[in-house]
Scaffold this active site. Structure first.
Site, PDB file in Angstrom:
ATOM      1  N   CYS A  19      -8.587  67.187  25.577  1.00 51.29           N
ATOM      2  CA  CYS A  19     -10.099  66.906  25.085  1.00 51.29           C
ATOM      3  C   CYS A  19     -10.454  67.650  23.885  1.00 51.29           C
ATOM      4  O   CYS A  19      -9.399  68.559  23.524  1.00 51.29           O
ATOM      5  CB  CYS A  19     -11.215  66.883  26.033  1.00 51.29           C
ATOM      6  SG  CYS A  19     -12.048  68.170  26.307  1.00 51.29           S
ATOM      7  N   CYS A  42     -10.083  71.546  23.943  1.00 50.80           N
ATOM      8  CA  CYS A  42      -8.852  72.111  23.608  1.00 50.80           C
ATOM      9  C   CYS A  42      -8.501  72.060  22.250  1.00 50.80           C
ATOM     10  O   CYS A  42      -8.103  73.026  21.850  1.00 50.80           O
ATOM     11  CB  CYS A  42      -7.893  71.027  24.113  1.00 50.80           C
ATOM     12  SG  CYS A  42      -7.767  70.747  26.063  1.00 50.80           S
ATOM     13  N   ASP A  98     -15.016  55.504 -16.696  1.00 56.77           N
ATOM     14  CA  ASP A  98     -14.056  55.575 -17.824  1.00 56.77           C
ATOM     15  C   ASP A  98     -14.182  54.243 -18.219  1.00 56.77           C
ATOM     16  O   ASP A  98     -14.365  53.146 -17.443  1.00 56.77           O
ATOM     17  CB  ASP A  98     -12.847  55.980 -17.154  1.00 56.77           C
ATOM     18  CG  ASP A  98     -11.834  55.887 -18.380  1.00 56.77           C
ATOM     19  OD1 ASP A  98     -12.194  56.306 -19.492  1.00 56.77           O
ATOM     20  OD2 ASP A  98     -10.707  55.340 -18.146  1.00 56.77           O
ATOM     21  N   ASP A 146      -8.994  56.201 -14.373  1.00 59.22           N
ATOM     22  CA  ASP A 146      -7.598  56.086 -14.221  1.00 59.22           C
ATOM     23  C   ASP A 146      -6.521  57.033 -14.929  1.00 59.22           C
ATOM     24  O   ASP A 146      -5.663  57.600 -14.312  1.00 59.22           O
ATOM     25  CB  ASP A 146      -7.178  54.447 -14.801  1.00 59.22           C
ATOM     26  CG  ASP A 146      -7.333  54.366 -16.312  1.00 59.22           C
ATOM     27  OD1 ASP A 146      -7.945  55.238 -16.892  1.00 59.22           O
ATOM     28  OD2 ASP A 146      -6.530  53.912 -16.862  1.00 59.22           O
ATOM     29  N   ASP A 168      -8.324  61.807 -17.328  1.00 59.80           N
ATOM     30  CA  ASP A 168      -9.517  61.615 -16.391  1.00 59.80           C
ATOM     31  C   ASP A 168      -9.394  62.661 -15.347  1.00 59.80           C
ATOM     32  O   ASP A 168     -10.443  63.055 -14.547  1.00 59.80           O
ATOM     33  CB  ASP A 168      -9.661  60.337 -15.793  1.00 59.80           C
ATOM     34  CG  ASP A 168     -10.047  59.278 -16.969  1.00 59.80           C
ATOM     35  OD1 ASP A 168     -10.751  59.769 -17.752  1.00 59.80           O
ATOM     36  OD2 ASP A 168      -9.587  58.163 -16.697  1.00 59.80           O
TER      37      ASP A 168
HETATM   38  P1  ADP Z   1     -10.972  56.365 -23.741  1.00 60.84           P
HETATM   39  O1  ADP Z   1     -12.296  56.869 -23.296  1.00 60.84           O
HETATM   40  O2  ADP Z   1     -11.199  54.962 -23.981  1.00 60.84           O
HETATM   41  O3  ADP Z   1      -9.990  56.466 -22.896  1.00 60.84           O
HETATM   42  P2  ADP Z   1      -9.627  58.119 -25.834  1.00 60.84           P
HETATM   43  O4  ADP Z   1     -10.059  59.473 -25.580  1.00 60.84           O
HETATM   44  O5  ADP Z   1      -8.378  57.839 -25.194  1.00 60.84           O
HETATM   45  O6  ADP Z   1     -10.635  56.944 -25.129  1.00 60.84           O
HETATM   46  O7  ADP Z   1      -9.721  57.656 -27.086  1.00 60.84           O
HETATM   47  C1  ADP Z   1     -10.745  57.793 -27.875  1.00 60.84           C
HETATM   48  C2  ADP Z   1     -10.819  57.226 -29.428  1.00 60.84           C
HETATM   49  O8  ADP Z   1      -9.748  58.024 -30.193  1.00 60.84           O
HETATM   50  C3  ADP Z   1     -10.208  55.737 -29.448  1.00 60.84           C
HETATM   51  O9  ADP Z   1     -11.367  54.944 -29.310  1.00 60.84           O
HETATM   52  C4  ADP Z   1      -9.677  55.638 -30.691  1.00 60.84           C
HETATM   53  O10 ADP Z   1     -10.637  55.483 -31.870  1.00 60.84           O
HETATM   54  C5  ADP Z   1      -9.055  57.134 -30.926  1.00 60.84           C
HETATM   55  N1  ADP Z   1      -7.627  57.025 -30.623  1.00 60.84           N
HETATM   56  C6  ADP Z   1      -6.924  57.538 -29.514  1.00 60.84           C
HETATM   57  N2  ADP Z   1      -5.645  57.243 -29.481  1.00 60.84           N
HETATM   58  C7  ADP Z   1      -5.319  56.544 -30.524  1.00 60.84           C
HETATM   59  C8  ADP Z   1      -4.208  56.051 -30.964  1.00 60.84           C
HETATM   60  N3  ADP Z   1      -3.188  56.119 -30.671  1.00 60.84           N
HETATM   61  N4  ADP Z   1      -4.234  55.508 -32.307  1.00 60.84           N
HETATM   62  C9  ADP Z   1      -5.592  55.220 -32.824  1.00 60.84           C
HETATM   63  N5  ADP Z   1      -6.564  55.643 -32.449  1.00 60.84           N
HETATM   64  C10 ADP Z   1      -6.537  56.592 -31.332  1.00 60.84           C
HETATM   65 MG    MG Z   2      -8.697  56.649 -21.149  1.00 67.43          MG
END
Ligand code: ADP
Ligand code: MG
Length: 755
Positions: free
Chosen positions: A19, A22, A440, A639, A643
């Protein structure tokens, strides 16, 4: 969160725990052992998880501590057929129960005849003989456990039952020689009721752990694979990554893989809770144990054994069941002292009856008026003995010890069935105090599958050239935005050029050299930083953004050549889920790296009130801190890899979708299916589970707080005590099982086609 390098973790299957006390005793002796950093012993799963310093001690030393405390450890080999072992145990318990019930029943029958019909000649000898095997054979393990516990100075439940049955039997035997009340009937009944209680408890615990067993048996046993072009049948255990499996309609998918040929729809409800079949075509991932419905597919094996999704789910659920919920700590601490306190109260009662006979007799006489089992005419010594025995056997530490683990077992099991993996018990408790949930944006609120839906070019630039330059650079990026651009270019049959000197500028954009030109793609911030003017496109940018699109500015050698706008549709349930959370009193917030206007447009469309935009990936942690200051306990749903730190900072981190492994490891709860209605279910499930835990404690405390004093006054017969004790721990286990009946579906889905 950093762990010491030397710290190792091991999980042991413990045998011989009767139990909660223990478990408390074992946990105590493990945690006080030098070299053991943390030990947690779970009575419901009969597992001990131990974090130890392998420079100080080895596994065999830990096993020795367990054995010295009076319990056993199942070896790896035994654990493999753990199921058989527990079935064996169960069978033994059932046999004991049957023998002791039949024998005790016979004794009861004889007693009735003897007392109410005609005196049975040789009654005492008869019941002494029939009672002997009940106490000493079916109850042997109880006395054995009691002895070991006493030797270790950590008295447990066995001690209570042993002391509640042995002395009455032995003293009852004295009746063969001297004129004395016989207690043999009492002794056998106490033992039998204890065995009944333990048996039913084991059965109910079996039901509580059903979910895990169901998961373990869910996997397929065999697979059809192509070896040298020939299809052969093989054991799933023998699959290796790279094997190509042939899966026909109606078959279970043997393990995780990637579709290479054919298409079908797959029932994934067992892993995600999603009732509708999911379409699969080449390059789609399939999960082992899900069922192929329609077509024939060839699937390349990507994961086997412990790496598969199903194995991970089982591991997570098991881990969760081994963790503790903070509310439990107090009860655990009490359980350690529980039995000694009861032993003390027993002695105290016995003494008090003999020191203050008048006082006690007056209470007994008062009780006898309405309680038929009280015989006030018994001599004081007899009364004191009966009363002391009642105190021993009515106390129930088990009810206290089972409260949390059984509820957690049932709760995590229900979760697993619905695609909600609770990773630790603490989250269940914290969840009820959550005041704010931060989301996010990409992949959480939105589908995370953006499409290019708007293009504007500078006057001297052709659309296809813009796409060619942009896609050539984005081809090297992992970002969902990048995928959208590349998809678009490929859709237009544009040939891409390999980009040189590719760099990703986190949260801002990307750059690279294409055909000798320097290409920079990103948001306003990025362009401003590089002193690139985009005033010509300001109006187009705002138009796209007000339309909830994310616009990217593309520049070539320092001049803007155009902008690309991407829309990422919101998930179908996002708005309803947000509304329901707000209704539940939880504030919602969105954190995104995207620009303010786009973020606000999306937030508005789903009803999120609090928008935090243009946050660089490493700024998310700070934003969570701000929300915690502002609203209180905050959960984060996300995701992506970036994050993970925010998930850790949040009071409850929730990873959503089949997200990356990192996010899952950083989270407290993982939602397998991407839809946000699962989030509501997760919140409701946590709350319901925690409510069960508190209910269990309430009943367990109430029971002991009422039963023990009443027994001490001499108002309860030990046989009633033994019955009440068994019922009390059963009540806790069954109350946990009732968790299965609680409605945890989102309100907005109730009454719809979903169960
Ligand atoms: P989220 O919060 O949507 O994950 P990110 O931090 O990944 O946002 O990206 C923020 C911003 O940076 C995007 O909205 C875009 O304007 C710019 N950005 C990020 N990566 C790219 C990419 N590969 N090509 C063009 N713009 C980008
Ligand atoms: Mg993102």
């Amino acid at each position: 969160m950093e762990k010491k390098e030397v710290s190792k973790k091991i999980e042991l299957n413990i045998t011989g725990m009767s139990c909660a006390s223990c478990a408390a005793a074992l946990q105590n002796s493990l945690s006080t052992t030098k070299g053991i950093a943390k030990a947690s012993v779970n009575i419901a799963t009969e597992k001990a998880s131990v974090e130890y310093d392998d420079g100080v001690l080895a596994v065999k030393d830990i096993i020795r501590v367990v054995e010295k405390t009076g319990y056993g450890v199942l070896s790896e080999a035994d654990s493999a057929d753990e199921k058989d072992k527990s079935e064996e145990e169960f069978e033994k318990a059932r046999k004991r129960l049957i023998y002791s019930s039949v024998l005790s029943g016979t004794i009861m029958l004889l007693m009735m005849i003897h007392m109410f019909i005609i005196p049975v000649p040789g009654y005492l000898v008869m019941i002494a003989l029939i009672g002997f095997p009940v106490i000493f054979v079916t109850g042997r393990h109880v006395h054995h456990g009691a002895w070991k516990a006493l030797m270790n100075k950590r008295p447990n439940m066995d001690v209570l039952v042993s002391m509640g049955s042995l002395p009455p039997y032995v003293i009852g035997l004295a009746g063969l020689f001297i004129e004395i009340q016989t207690f043999i009937e009492m002794a056998t009944t106490i033992m039998t009721l204890h065995l009944v209680g333990k048996f039913l408890e084991a059965r109910a615990k079996g039901k509580a752990s059903q979910a895990i067993r169901k998961l373990i048996h869910m996997g397929a046993k065999t697979a059809n694979v192509l070896r040298d072009g020939i299809e052969i049948q093989t054991d799933v255990k023998d699959l290796v990554t790279g094997d190509v499996m042939v899966i026909r309609p109606g078959e279970k998918i043997p393990t995780d893989g990637l579709v290479t040929e054919g298409s079908s729809s797959v029932d994934e409800s067992m892993v995600s809770g999603e009732p509708l079949p999911v379409t699969k075509k080449p390059d789609d991932e399939v999960v082992g144990a899900t069922i192929n419905k329609l077509g024939m597919m060839k699937v390349k094996v990507t994961k086997v054994g412990k790496d598969t999704f199903l194995s991970n789910v089982i591991r997570l659920v098991e881990e969760c069941q081994g963790t503790k919920v903070p509310i439990q700590e107090f009860a655990d601490r009490i359980t350690g002292y529980f039995v000694p306190v009861i032993l003390f109260l027993t002695v105290f009662t016995f003494a008090s009856f003999n020191i203050f006979p008048e006082f006690h007799r007056s209470i007994i006489q008062w009780g006898a008026e309405f309680l038929p089992w009280i015989n006030p005419d018994l001599p004081m010594l007899t009364l004191s003995f009966v009363t002391a025995t009642a105190v021993l056997v009515i106390a129930c530490p088990c009810a206290l010890g089972l409260g949390t683990p059984t509820a957690l077992m049932v709760g995590s099991g229900i979760g697993a069935e619905k695609g909600i993996l609770i990773r630790n018990g603490e989250a269940v408790q914290t969840m009820k105090e959550i005041r704010c949930i931060a989301f996010d944006k990409t992949g959480t609120i939105t589908m995370g599958k953006p499409d290019v839906t708007g293009i504007k070019t500078a006057s001297d630039i052709r659309e296809n050239d813009l796409l060619m330059y942009a896609a050539s650079v984005e081809n090297a990026s992992e970002h969902p935005l990048a995928h959208a651009v590349v998809e678009k270019a490929l859709g237009e049959n544009i040939a891409l050029i390999e980009a040189k000197e590719f760099t990703s500028i986190s949260g801002l954009g990307v750059e690279g050299k294409v055909d000798g030109s320097h290409i920079l793609i990103g948001n306003r911030k990025l362009m401003s930083e590089r002193n690139i003017s985009f005033t010509a496109f300001e109006k187009d940018l705002s138009d796209f953004e007000n339309d909830a699109k994310t616009a990217m500015i593309v520049s070539k050698d320092g001049t803007v050549i155009g902008i690309l706008a991407v829309s990422d549709p919101v998930k179908k349930n996002s708005a309803q889920a947000v509304a329901e959370l707000e209704k539940m009193g939880i504030r919602t917030a969105m954190i995104t790296g995207d620009n303010k206007r786009t973020a606000e447009a999306i937030a508005k469309s789903v009803g999120i009130s609090h928008v935090i935009s243009e946050v660089l990936p490493d700024g998310k942690v700070n934003e969570i801190k701000n929300l915690q200051d502002k609203f209180g306990m905050t959960a984060m749903v996300g995701d992506g890899i970036n994050d993970a730190p925010a998930l850790k900072q949040a009071n409850v981190g929730i990873a959503i979708g089949t997200g990356t492994d990192i996010a899952i490891e950083a989270s407290d709860i993982t939602i397998v299916r991407g839809e946000l209605d699962s989030l509501i279910t997760a919140v409701k499930l946590s709350r319901a589970t925690f409510r069960k835990i508190t209910e269990n404690y309430f009943w367990a405390w109430l029971y002991n707080a009422v039963a023990v004093p009443v027994a001490m006054l001499g108002l309860l017969h030990p046989m009633i005590g033994a019955g009440a004790m068994s019922l009390s721990s059963l009540n806790v286990v069954y109350n946990s099982l009732r968790l299965k009946k609680v409605n945890i579906e989102p309100d907005f889905l109730s009454g719809s086609d979903r169960l």
